[in-house]
Design an enzyme around this catalytic site. Structure first.
Site, PDB file in Angstrom:
ATOM      1  NE  ARG A 185       5.519   2.542  -1.137  1.00  0.00           N
ATOM      2  CZ  ARG A 185       6.249   2.108   0.216  1.00  0.00           C
ATOM      3  NH1 ARG A 185       5.435   1.637   1.159  1.00  0.00           N
ATOM      4  NH2 ARG A 185       7.434   2.383   0.284  1.00  0.00           N
ATOM      5  CG  ASN A 227       2.152   0.315   4.269  1.00  0.00           C
ATOM      6  OD1 ASN A 227       1.749  -0.743   3.809  1.00  0.00           O
ATOM      7  ND2 ASN A 227       3.335   0.888   3.915  1.00  0.00           N
ATOM      8  N   GLY A 228       0.297  -1.354   6.169  1.00  0.00           N
ATOM      9  CA  GLY A 228       0.870  -2.497   7.541  1.00  0.00           C
ATOM     10  C   GLY A 228      -0.193  -3.693   7.711  1.00  0.00           C
ATOM     11  CE  LYS A 264       9.839  -2.309  -9.600  1.00  0.00           C
ATOM     12  NZ  LYS A 264      10.156  -3.608 -10.247  1.00  0.00           N
ATOM     13  CD1 TRP A 322      -0.413  -6.317  -3.732  1.00  0.00           C
ATOM     14  CD2 TRP A 322      -0.277  -6.662  -1.569  1.00  0.00           C
ATOM     15  NE1 TRP A 322      -0.217  -7.488  -3.718  1.00  0.00           N
ATOM     16  CE2 TRP A 322       0.167  -8.019  -2.366  1.00  0.00           C
ATOM     17  CE3 TRP A 322      -0.124  -7.013  -0.101  1.00  0.00           C
ATOM     18  CZ2 TRP A 322       0.272  -9.233  -1.743  1.00  0.00           C
ATOM     19  CZ3 TRP A 322      -0.145  -8.338   0.342  1.00  0.00           C
ATOM     20  CH2 TRP A 322       0.243  -9.415  -0.477  1.00  0.00           C
ATOM     21  CD  GLU A 353      15.152 -12.943 -12.409  1.00  0.00           C
ATOM     22  OE1 GLU A 353      14.965 -13.236 -11.104  1.00  0.00           O
ATOM     23  OE2 GLU A 353      14.589 -11.503 -12.754  1.00  0.00           O
ATOM     24  CD  GLU A 369       7.591 -11.428 -10.853  1.00  0.00           C
ATOM     25  OE1 GLU A 369       8.626 -11.320 -11.509  1.00  0.00           O
ATOM     26  OE2 GLU A 369       7.688 -10.610  -9.804  1.00  0.00           O
ATOM     27  CG  HIS A 378      18.515 -35.825  -7.955  1.00  0.00           C
ATOM     28  ND1 HIS A 378      19.125 -37.203  -7.602  1.00  0.00           N
ATOM     29  CD2 HIS A 378      19.572 -35.044  -8.695  1.00  0.00           C
ATOM     30  CE1 HIS A 378      20.223 -37.015  -7.923  1.00  0.00           C
ATOM     31  NE2 HIS A 378      20.622 -36.059  -8.689  1.00  0.00           N
ATOM     32  CE  LYS A 405      10.966 -10.954 -13.480  1.00  0.00           C
ATOM     33  NZ  LYS A 405      12.270 -10.685 -12.524  1.00  0.00           N
ATOM     34  CB  CYS A 421      -0.952  -0.027   1.296  1.00  0.00           C
ATOM     35  SG  CYS A 421      -1.792  -1.402   1.278  1.00  0.00           S
TER      36      CYS A 421
HETATM   37  O1  M6R Z   1      12.474  -4.227  -4.217  1.00  0.00           O
HETATM   38  P1  M6R Z   1      13.277  -5.511  -3.857  1.00  0.00           P
HETATM   39  O2  M6R Z   1      14.418  -5.797  -4.930  1.00  0.00           O
HETATM   40  O3  M6R Z   1      13.594  -5.646  -2.444  1.00  0.00           O
HETATM   41  O4  M6R Z   1      12.048  -6.746  -4.211  1.00  0.00           O
HETATM   42  C1  M6R Z   1      12.228  -7.837  -3.892  1.00  0.00           C
HETATM   43  C2  M6R Z   1      11.451  -8.864  -4.402  1.00  0.00           C
HETATM   44  O5  M6R Z   1      10.010  -8.487  -3.961  1.00  0.00           O
HETATM   45  C3  M6R Z   1      11.162  -8.557  -6.135  1.00  0.00           C
HETATM   46  O6  M6R Z   1      12.363  -8.759  -6.484  1.00  0.00           O
HETATM   47  C4  M6R Z   1      10.155  -9.578  -6.899  1.00  0.00           C
HETATM   48  O7  M6R Z   1      10.475 -10.637  -6.411  1.00  0.00           O
HETATM   49  C5  M6R Z   1      10.089  -8.973  -8.253  1.00  0.00           C
HETATM   50  N1  M6R Z   1       8.604  -8.749  -8.466  1.00  0.00           N
HETATM   51  C6  M6R Z   1      10.727  -9.815  -9.428  1.00  0.00           C
HETATM   52  O8  M6R Z   1      10.125  -9.540 -10.526  1.00  0.00           O
END
Ligand code: M6R
Length: 613
Positions: free
Chosen positions: A27, A103-104, A608, A77, A486, A493, A509, A490, A2
């Site tokens: 956020r 927020n929280g 984000k 969020w 990674e 997500e 395995h 991607k 948020c």
């Molecule tokens: O802002 P940060 O790098 O601390 O964020 C960490 C993760 O939340 C962030 O990398 C998340 O996994 C992304 N959406 C990846 O694309």
């Protein structure tokens, strides 16, 4: 998670708040809302969905033009309660006097709710936030406490993490902000006051910033403000900092999505991150200068982070162990904060974060600081909490990363880790000058990113062939195992396709049980010392009829024969190959998601910056 933005001053608050919400939308973007105190009345507008919907709603209702009182706004969020209009912030107490954004998470909201219900207070939403505003209202409406005292009384009874801003129509000249756990920032400019979850909604209005410390309140009354602790009404010193930092305006340029633009920016962001830091046979990381004597003596290094940044940490481990011969332990920040990690005042803890606001990473830093470790931040946002809470650090110079899926921040993070590994190696005489010089000569290699970007159409065609697959395996070895993780992240997500990354040989395995003729397997295959081994791993999948997609720098026929699809990247060194493979995987995920007509910049359920535990 948020985002919060609030304004108190002589101007119409709506444009300021809406612009601020757009900047904070990273956020969370489930719903958004704004409340303004106008002519002694509280006017609240909320919308499910994105800030743009709220903005349109305000314009249609004719409210946008006019509010002379203070205003608070929020982009959500969802944690407690569905992402709908009722659960959107701001929330009011039953009397309608008090309005709040939060927020929280209020952890003890259940017993408080029970108590308030026993006092005949009725709830409208499913949120923990409404419990807090009702509690403030409960104290205020009893008539014995003023607004400030009521906020204090309520906050003293809640557990959990919060950043809040509250207004009261009975005391319209007062705005109260408070924080515990979640960050909150106050901007001051003559008779104007701005509050934000971070500086992004504030910095274009003022550079005079007060970072509220944990368990502090800011009480703004008329043209004055004071800072106190939540516990006691005793004024604390106002630590006003001048922040010389510009935030770019959002602009997608010729691209439809920020993610696409950010993938293309990488040639510049990697160069910017390295420029001035790698010169001939020396590495300059000035942000670490003050602590370098201790850092280079570390006999063990810890790296902590979340998500993509954690993947960068795994690359960092490989590089530091390889070049500097210092053992590195990498741990998810959410685990690090609670595990019995063996850190003490000889430890170096590196925290990696694009946003600099990730709650788990901040908690891990806090723990490391409490144990006396030297904390090093690798972060993209100057002024962010990570950059403030660590002893020293290095900024990735990527500019604003808007797409929720991290792209340019990752390649910049691994570039910094490469420089750090080489600097440690040089300081400990673990590398020759000649070898250092050749590793630091990025100029030709960086240009190869362009060649990969030129392959975009080819990558797109391959991606579209696989867009309807249900599961993917991503496989790589050594440095390319984190790249496989990674790549899989991607894809998950932004396309909502299940994908897993594994060390290529580990696939035998367990995961191999999943392989059938429908399953695409993405192999990352540099021509290095594990090349022959990985070919055996490909054969193992091939013989079970799995589809094979290969990313390689080798022109060998054997790979062409094994692959259903192959993407050839230019020859470079081991480290640069990681960048090139990463960019291919980013584009691959991007085109699958776009092929499925998904919003790649704001995928469902994500935000984000993850500012809750
Ligand atoms: O802002 P940060 O790098 O601390 O964020 C960490 C993760 O939340 C962030 O990398 C998340 O996994 C992304 N959406 C990846 O694309």
């Amino acid at each position: 998670m948020c985002g919060i933005v609030a304004y108190k001053g002589p101007k119409n608050c709506y444009p300021i708040l809406i612009d601020g919400l757009h900047r904070l939308e990273y956020r969370g973007y489930d719903s958004a809302g704004v409340a303004c105190l106008n002519d002694g009345k509280i006017s609240i507008t909320k919308r499910r969905g994105k800030v743009i919907q709220l903005e349109q709603g305000l314009k249609t209702d004719g409210k946008f033009q006019n509010c002379d009182g203070p205003g608070i706004a929020h982009t959500r969020w969802a944690t407690h309660g569905k992402p709908n209009q009722i659960n959107a912030h701001p929330h009011k107490d039953q009397s309608g006097n008090i309005v709040l954004v939060h927020n929280g998470i209020i952890e003890n909201y259940n017993p408080i709710k029970k108590f308030l219900k026993s006092k005949k207070i009725k709830f409208k939403s499913e949120t923990d936030t409404e419990v807090l505003v009702q509690l403030i209202g409960y104290f205020f409406n009893k008539g014995k406490l003023n607004f400030e005292q009521s906020v204090r009384a309520a906050l003293q009874r809640v557990d959990g993490a919060y950043a809040i801003v509250v207004l009261n129509k009975k005391e319209p000249d007062v705005m109260i902000a408070a924080r515990k756990g979640s960050p909150l920032v106050l901007g001051v400019k003559d008779n104007e006051f701005f509050v934000g979850s971070d500086i992004s909604p504030i910095i274009k209005h003022t550079q005079q910033i007060v970072y509220l410390e944990d368990s502090q309140m800011a009480i703004i009354k008329d043209d004055e403000y004071k800072i106190t602790s939540i516990d006691k009404d005793v004024s604390l010193p106002k630590k006003v900092e001048k922040i010389d930092f510009k935030i770019d305006d959002y602009d997608k340029g010729k691209f439809k999505y920020f993610m696409h633009k950010e993938i293309h920016e990488q040639i510049d962001t990697i160069s910017n991150t390295i420029t001035g830091r790698a010169k001939k046979d020396r590495v300059y990381l000035n942000g670490l200068l003050e602590y370098w004597a201790q850092i280079k003596e570390a006999d063990k290094i810890f790296i902590t982070a979340c998500g993509t940044s954690w993947h960068a940490g795994l690359i960092g481990k490989n590089l530091i162990e390889r070049f500097a011969k210092i053992p590195v332990h990498v741990e998810y920040a959410s685990e690090f904060r609670y595990n019995k990690t063996l850190i003490d005042n000889n430890s170096v803890v590196i925290a990696i974060s694009q946003s600099g606001e990730t709650a788990d990473t901040l908690a891990a830093i806090k723990k490391a600081n409490e144990h006396g470790a030297i904390t090093v931040g690798i972060c993209n946002v100057p002024g962010s909490s990570v950059s403030r809470e660590t002893n020293c650090g290095i900024f990735t110079r990527c500019g604003h990363e808007v797409g929720v899926a991290s792209t340019k921040a990752f390649t910049a993070q691994i570039s910094i880790l490469y420089l750090l590994a080489l600097k440690l190696a040089a300081s400990n005489d673990a590398i020759s000058k000649a070898s250092l010089r050749s590793h630091l000569d990025f100029s030709e290699n960086i240009k190869k990113i362009k060649n990969v970007l030129k392959k975009e159409n080819e990558i797109k065609k391959i991606a579209l062939k696989y867009k309807n697959a249900n599961d993917f395996l991503y496989l790589g070895r050594g440095l390319n195992f984190p790249i496989a993780l990674e790549g899989a992240l991607k894809l998950k997500e932004i396309s909502y396709i299940h994908a897993e990354g594994y060390p290529a040989a580990e696939m035998k395995h367990g995961p191999i049980a999943l392989v059938d003729k429908n399953m695409p397997n993405v192999f990352i295959v540099p021509k290095d010392k594990t090349y022959d081994k990985i070919i055996s791993n490909i054969e193992e999948i091939k013989s079970r009829k799995g589809k094979i997609i290969i990313i390689t720098d080798s022109k060998d026929k054997i790979l062409r024969d094994l692959a259903n699809d192959l993407i050839l990247v230019p020859k470079t060194n081991h480290f640069m190959f990681c960048h090139l493979a990463t960019i291919v995987l980013q584009l691959f995920a991007y085109y699958i998601a776009v092929g499925k007509n998904l919003n790649v910049d704001q995928p469902r359920n994500l935000a984000k910056s993850v500012t809750v535990e």
